[in-house]
Design an enzyme around this catalytic site. Sequence first.
Site, PDB file in Angstrom:
ATOM      1  N   CYS A   1      -2.168  -0.507   7.649  1.00 16.85           N
ATOM      2  CA  CYS A   1      -1.407   0.736   7.516  1.00 16.85           C
ATOM      3  C   CYS A   1      -1.483   1.569   8.789  1.00 16.85           C
ATOM      4  O   CYS A   1      -0.494   2.195   9.180  1.00 16.85           O
ATOM      5  CB  CYS A   1      -1.890   1.527   6.303  1.00 16.85           C
ATOM      6  SG  CYS A   1      -1.520   0.695   4.737  1.00 16.85           S
TER       7      CYS A   1
ATOM      8  N   HIS B   1       0.861  -1.182   0.000  1.00 19.10           N
ATOM      9  CA  HIS B   1       0.000   0.000   0.000  1.00 19.10           C
ATOM     10  C   HIS B   1       0.899   1.234   0.000  1.00 19.10           C
ATOM     11  O   HIS B   1       2.038   1.186   0.473  1.00 19.10           O
ATOM     12  CB  HIS B   1      -0.881   0.025   1.245  1.00 19.10           C
ATOM     13  CG  HIS B   1      -1.930  -1.035   1.266  1.00 19.10           C
ATOM     14  ND1 HIS B   1      -2.980  -0.998   2.151  1.00 19.10           N
ATOM     15  CD2 HIS B   1      -2.102  -2.164   0.524  1.00 19.10           C
ATOM     16  CE1 HIS B   1      -3.755  -2.046   1.958  1.00 19.10           C
ATOM     17  NE2 HIS B   1      -3.230  -2.776   0.981  1.00 19.10           N
TER      18      HIS B   1
ATOM     19  N   GLU C   1       0.980   3.843   1.826  1.00 15.88           N
ATOM     20  CA  GLU C   1       1.472   4.207   3.156  1.00 15.88           C
ATOM     21  C   GLU C   1       2.646   3.334   3.574  1.00 15.88           C
ATOM     22  O   GLU C   1       3.640   3.814   4.122  1.00 15.88           O
ATOM     23  CB  GLU C   1       0.361   4.067   4.217  1.00 15.88           C
ATOM     24  CG  GLU C   1      -0.879   4.859   3.950  1.00 15.88           C
ATOM     25  CD  GLU C   1      -1.962   4.054   3.238  1.00 15.88           C
ATOM     26  OE1 GLU C   1      -1.675   3.471   2.159  1.00 15.88           O
ATOM     27  OE2 GLU C   1      -3.086   4.002   3.742  1.00 15.88           O
TER      28      GLU C   1
ATOM     29  N   CYS D   1      -6.075   1.625   5.981  1.00 16.33           N
ATOM     30  CA  CYS D   1      -6.655   0.383   6.487  1.00 16.33           C
ATOM     31  C   CYS D   1      -6.017   0.063   7.844  1.00 16.33           C
ATOM     32  O   CYS D   1      -5.092   0.752   8.290  1.00 16.33           O
ATOM     33  CB  CYS D   1      -6.408  -0.757   5.493  1.00 16.33           C
ATOM     34  SG  CYS D   1      -4.672  -1.253   5.364  1.00 16.33           S
TER      35      CYS D   1
END
Length: 166
Positions: free
Chosen positions: A103, A70, A72, A100
């Site tokens: 993260c 992701h 992040e 999420c």
Amino acid sequence: MNDRSETTRKLAEADRGGKPEAPMELALAEARAAAARGEVPVGAVLVGTNGDIVARAGNRTRELNDPSAHAEMLVIREACRVLGSERLNDHDLYVTLEPCAMCAAAISFARIRRLYFGAGDEKGGGVEHGARFFGQPTCHHAPEVYGGIAERDCADLLKSFFRERR
């Protein structure tokens, strides 16, 4: 713009010397680049204490065949590598979509000072929706959280991306 978004925008403007849009615009550019690669359009930027951009990335889960890639996570990994530290105290993270739970945990473990995000994620978010990671008693560090930064632009990018794929 709703009252929450307007209040958040004003707080972020004051915090970033009147320009919270600048880092979020960079995050949006990363999200657009991710979309062009066929990735879900999420982008992230990590800003240091003096306003310098430490790291920036967009989602790369498909490209890297890595469900943890992701935006992040990629930004946190790169910043830790560049700075030679697993802690990112006094750094701020801008991301186009509410992180999420995975993260959010990484943000907590990295001790990021502030989290600014664009669109909320009712289905997969882990900050204001879902797990609400930072509000759990087992969370060791919770950053200051400001949602709704460039919310419309961030949400429109995601909606457009998924509309084209249906």
